[in-house]
Write a protein that holds these residues in place. Sequence first.
Motif, PDB file in Angstrom:
ATOM      1  N   ARG A 371     -12.499  16.416 -28.875  1.00 52.29           N
ATOM      2  CA  ARG A 371     -13.740  17.084 -28.506  1.00 52.29           C
ATOM      3  C   ARG A 371     -14.797  16.020 -28.218  1.00 52.29           C
ATOM      4  O   ARG A 371     -14.556  14.836 -28.452  1.00 52.29           O
ATOM      5  CB  ARG A 371     -14.232  17.952 -29.679  1.00 52.29           C
ATOM      6  N   ALA A 372     -15.950  16.454 -27.751  1.00 54.71           N
ATOM      7  CA  ALA A 372     -17.071  15.518 -27.631  1.00 54.71           C
ATOM      8  C   ALA A 372     -17.316  14.904 -29.002  1.00 54.71           C
ATOM      9  O   ALA A 372     -17.220  15.586 -30.029  1.00 54.71           O
ATOM     10  CB  ALA A 372     -18.304  16.248 -27.123  1.00 54.71           C
ATOM     11  N   GLY A 373     -17.624  13.623 -29.020  1.00 55.80           N
ATOM     12  CA  GLY A 373     -17.741  12.888 -30.284  1.00 55.80           C
ATOM     13  C   GLY A 373     -18.701  13.532 -31.262  1.00 55.80           C
ATOM     14  O   GLY A 373     -18.501  13.478 -32.471  1.00 55.80           O
ATOM     15  N   TYR A 374     -19.747  14.180 -30.748  1.00 51.49           N
ATOM     16  CA  TYR A 374     -20.785  14.728 -31.619  1.00 51.49           C
ATOM     17  C   TYR A 374     -20.460  16.134 -32.088  1.00 51.49           C
ATOM     18  O   TYR A 374     -21.152  16.690 -32.930  1.00 51.49           O
ATOM     19  CB  TYR A 374     -22.135  14.749 -30.889  1.00 51.49           C
ATOM     20  N   TYR A 375     -19.401  16.744 -31.522  1.00 53.24           N
ATOM     21  CA  TYR A 375     -19.115  18.143 -31.845  1.00 53.24           C
ATOM     22  C   TYR A 375     -18.393  18.221 -33.190  1.00 53.24           C
ATOM     23  O   TYR A 375     -17.494  17.432 -33.461  1.00 53.24           O
ATOM     24  CB  TYR A 375     -18.267  18.772 -30.736  1.00 53.24           C
ATOM     25  N   LEU A 430     -10.343  18.081 -14.535  1.00 51.17           N
ATOM     26  CA  LEU A 430      -9.940  18.786 -15.760  1.00 51.17           C
ATOM     27  C   LEU A 430     -11.160  19.411 -16.424  1.00 51.17           C
ATOM     28  O   LEU A 430     -12.287  18.977 -16.213  1.00 51.17           O
ATOM     29  CB  LEU A 430      -9.253  17.820 -16.716  1.00 51.17           C
ATOM     30  N   GLY A 431     -10.904  20.432 -17.230  1.00 47.99           N
ATOM     31  CA  GLY A 431     -11.991  21.166 -17.866  1.00 47.99           C
ATOM     32  C   GLY A 431     -12.753  20.322 -18.872  1.00 47.99           C
ATOM     33  O   GLY A 431     -12.147  19.603 -19.671  1.00 47.99           O
ATOM     34  N   TYR A 432     -14.084  20.438 -18.822  1.00 52.20           N
ATOM     35  CA  TYR A 432     -14.902  19.734 -19.797  1.00 52.20           C
ATOM     36  C   TYR A 432     -15.946  20.671 -20.392  1.00 52.20           C
ATOM     37  O   TYR A 432     -16.707  21.324 -19.681  1.00 52.20           O
ATOM     38  CB  TYR A 432     -15.613  18.530 -19.162  1.00 52.20           C
ATOM     39  N   ALA A 433     -15.963  20.733 -21.699  1.00 52.40           N
ATOM     40  CA  ALA A 433     -17.058  21.332 -22.462  1.00 52.40           C
ATOM     41  C   ALA A 433     -16.946  20.721 -23.856  1.00 52.40           C
ATOM     42  O   ALA A 433     -15.837  20.423 -24.319  1.00 52.40           O
ATOM     43  CB  ALA A 433     -16.944  22.853 -22.516  1.00 52.40           C
ATOM     44  N   PRO A 434     -18.083  20.487 -24.514  1.00 52.64           N
ATOM     45  CA  PRO A 434     -18.058  19.749 -25.779  1.00 52.64           C
ATOM     46  C   PRO A 434     -17.056  20.250 -26.828  1.00 52.64           C
ATOM     47  O   PRO A 434     -16.466  19.435 -27.534  1.00 52.64           O
ATOM     48  CB  PRO A 434     -19.500  19.850 -26.272  1.00 52.64           C
ATOM     49  N   ALA A 437     -13.314  18.926 -25.165  1.00 48.47           N
ATOM     50  CA  ALA A 437     -12.954  17.611 -24.648  1.00 48.47           C
ATOM     51  C   ALA A 437     -14.187  16.720 -24.598  1.00 48.47           C
ATOM     52  O   ALA A 437     -15.305  17.223 -24.475  1.00 48.47           O
ATOM     53  CB  ALA A 437     -12.372  17.738 -23.236  1.00 48.47           C
ATOM     54  N   PRO A 438     -13.963  15.411 -24.668  1.00 49.08           N
ATOM     55  CA  PRO A 438     -15.045  14.508 -24.286  1.00 49.08           C
ATOM     56  C   PRO A 438     -15.213  14.605 -22.765  1.00 49.08           C
ATOM     57  O   PRO A 438     -14.371  15.199 -22.088  1.00 49.08           O
ATOM     58  CB  PRO A 438     -14.515  13.122 -24.670  1.00 49.08           C
ATOM     59  N   VAL A 439     -16.299  14.053 -22.234  1.00 50.73           N
ATOM     60  CA  VAL A 439     -16.565  14.211 -20.802  1.00 50.73           C
ATOM     61  C   VAL A 439     -15.445  13.558 -19.979  1.00 50.73           C
ATOM     62  O   VAL A 439     -15.102  14.030 -18.899  1.00 50.73           O
ATOM     63  CB  VAL A 439     -17.970  13.701 -20.440  1.00 50.73           C
TER      64      VAL A 439
END
Lengths: 459, 459
Positions: A371-375, A430-434, A437-439
């Motif tokens: 995931r996004a690192g901050y999630y 590819l799909g991105y949302a926090p 996935a990371p960006v």
Amino acid sequence: MAQRLIVIGGNAAGMSAASQARRRCGRDELEIIAFERGHFTSYSSCGIPYWVSGLVDGPEKLVARDPETFRRRFEVDVRMRHEVVGIDLDRREVIARDLVGGGEVRERFDDLMYATGALPIRPAWAETNVHGVFGMQTLDDGAALIDWLEGEPRPRRAVVVGGGYIGVELAEAMLQRGLTVTLVEKADQPMSTVDEDMAELVVDAMRELGVHVRTGIGVTGIEERDGRVSAVVTEEGPIPADVVVLGLGVRPDTGLAEAAGIPLGPSGAIRVDRRMRVPGLPGVWAAGDCVECLHRISGMPVHVPLGTHANKQGRVAGTNIGGGYATFMGIIGTAVTKVCDLEVGRTGLRERDASAAGFEFVSVVAESTNRAGYYPGTRPMTVKLIAERPSGRLLGAQIVGWSEAAKRIDTLAAALWNGMTVDDMTALDLGYAPPYAPVWDPVLIAARKAVDVLHHPSR
Amino acid sequence: MAQRLIVIGGNAAGMSAASQARRRCGRDELEIIAFERGHFTSYSSCGIPYWVSGLVDGPEKLVARDPETFRRRFEVDVRMRHEVVGIDLDRREVIARDLVGGGEVRERFDDLMYATGALPIRPAWAETNVHGVFGMQTLDDGAALIDWLEGEPRPRRAVVVGGGYIGVELAEAMLQRGLTVTLVEKADQPMSTVDEDMAELVVDAMRELGVHVRTGIGVTGIEERDGRVSAVVTEEGPIPADVVVLGLGVRPDTGLAEAAGIPLGPSGAIRVDRRMRVPGLPGVWAAGDCVECLHRISGMPVHVPLGTHANKQGRVAGTNIGGGYATFMGIIGTAVTKVCDLEVGRTGLRERDASAAGFEFVSVVAESTNRAGYYPGTRPMTVKLIAERPSGRLLGAQIVGWSEAAKRIDTLAAALWNGMTVDDMTALDLGYAPPYAPVWDPVLIAARKAVDVLHHPSR
């Protein structure tokens, strides 16, 4: 007069073929008889570990379609507890033994669907009358193990011999039942379906879970007391065991075929063409865990017994038997599993396979996160890519990580199937949302790293 | 003398370009100045809803790299709170205003990186001095909203106008903060990034969550009390509101470009070539939410402002500015989001896009599950495929479901990227294990259904 199809083996491949043929041909066109030596049809062998662990009620829930469904809905004459003991290709007959009532029957066929599946590999020491040693392939095998685990005296110490998928999954399952579990692996590492560096991550997780993993040890025999297994004998001494599960893999069940003169391929499984026909034997078809498939990346025939291939192949065979047209276009070796919450995915060639196939290649291992690192709940994900040098064409991929790691292999499998290079892959949308996935998705990060190594090997 | 690169906009595209260029060229070769009018560099706009909901601490955690990191590690002269107000292409200078200290500076450039991003679409009624109406694009926008939500008198009633990703995500975020939330959508359905049948599933989930979703209603104005918003005025009467969030999408921030004579494309965003160069203007580059990209499936230029494209494009531009070679090969419209635990993924063309592009097509919706049916926690998954007729070539896909639904779109995105037909797709070797998929993955089930409809339209 109706043509007659005889199916040997009532699991995924055979019964997919039967039902697919029936969809195309009514009973007046095609009579279908299916022989199954066990107690179940069309079931999920892959679900056995979750039945053993208690997560899934069994065995009924693991059955996709029972014999009655095939009889009523697909008008298949399903003969349970009937073992086919001979095939006469000249007279186009099979000989089947009734395992309950006794006696044998001979039945004529126009088309023969050979779908006997696979058998657990049993080393010489496991060919024994001692109770408590189990191979694991059919629901009947699963039922026997569970009966044993629930019997008296209650087994407390389990030894799993061999660290393939089934071995690793059953080690966890028995641990969850409260047994102490030792996994003994002859090689340096269990989980040899992935490269050693990736397998190490899995072994760490198994140890953390509480499985005693002992590697580089061969098993030489068993000890018994009162006809029950009491220990596994290894090169480094005995390991006490009230139950032993074989996790050494399976081999194609080809005995009947060989006796009948059905030829085997170089992998030791039955050779078939694109339509699942046995070459040179008109009207003889084979599918599932007893056949070999083309590995699209290595170009070699391989034996990869998995339900997903068996279902596809059975469907292809049944379509063709029913007068339609379908082909099975080979495999690329995709598989997923988990150890506790650690997920493992692989596709294509491992390093050793790539070498054996003659490829020159680079391999990279990229660390990122799911995931996004901050999630919240972000966990590490490790992606390994193997790419041909200098073309950059993807040859294989492996992923180990937590939530949403295993099935990310499908993205790489689709890339591999289509012959993408790692350069191409860096451009994938590819799909991105926090939360997901990371960006830069782990797949893209790994592809970028592979490109770097290919084009700038000194870095 | 060193060449000089000036970057306008300190977020993903601009700063990826700056850092990539720096990796290739040291300070003696390339001087880099970056102007950013806001308070933050290189941040995740997509993370704003999770900051608003309280799930993520902000804003620092949403910043991937702060100005100091760019100054020290990448030797970029980052000038924060500096708004570029003019570009003189003849003299190759930009004019920037210091928003804190006042005054303007002129700086010469050899290369210009235009990366101004996008601006929330504000209808005329939202161009107001009334407090409490927020567009949402930058971290500064997020900070302003949170300040308002935490101020006194404490807002209790939120209205979100427009149901795109940001609108839907912020509706959920404000609900989680304890506000009552109404989402007003002019169209028949919010979530128009997927087809209406799929959007319906999302709207059901939003309503279950507690969001008041009101569709088919245009907003005509706002009401205020003491300079604070008090209601949104709609065609069906006023809706009380202490806070209004615009979720009407964004438009490329092209004002400066237009004033300078940088041409726009048919989508209204800046046209660039494969290397992110503005055609006809040597040394002028653009990337990110202010540019248009080629949609690989429709063949049309589109404006799709997403961080994943901005990062890729910035990297491509920076590689080229630094003397390397890289291209951006277009997009296929992949995106994922979630509403509570309901996951949504989409790629390629919706039905309306496929029609607009001139395609004939079939579309199928296949219901399946995310895991083997017997495995605990199995939930439904709906996969929609749009395939060209008669070729069977995949044109688009949408997925709605629970755990492991959204990122399954990546498998379809990889298939779409490679021009696969649905026939080809039925053969894909995808990962199977009971915790992760049925033996026929939802993607395969959908592909099979599409093949059936294509080849047997009467069924």
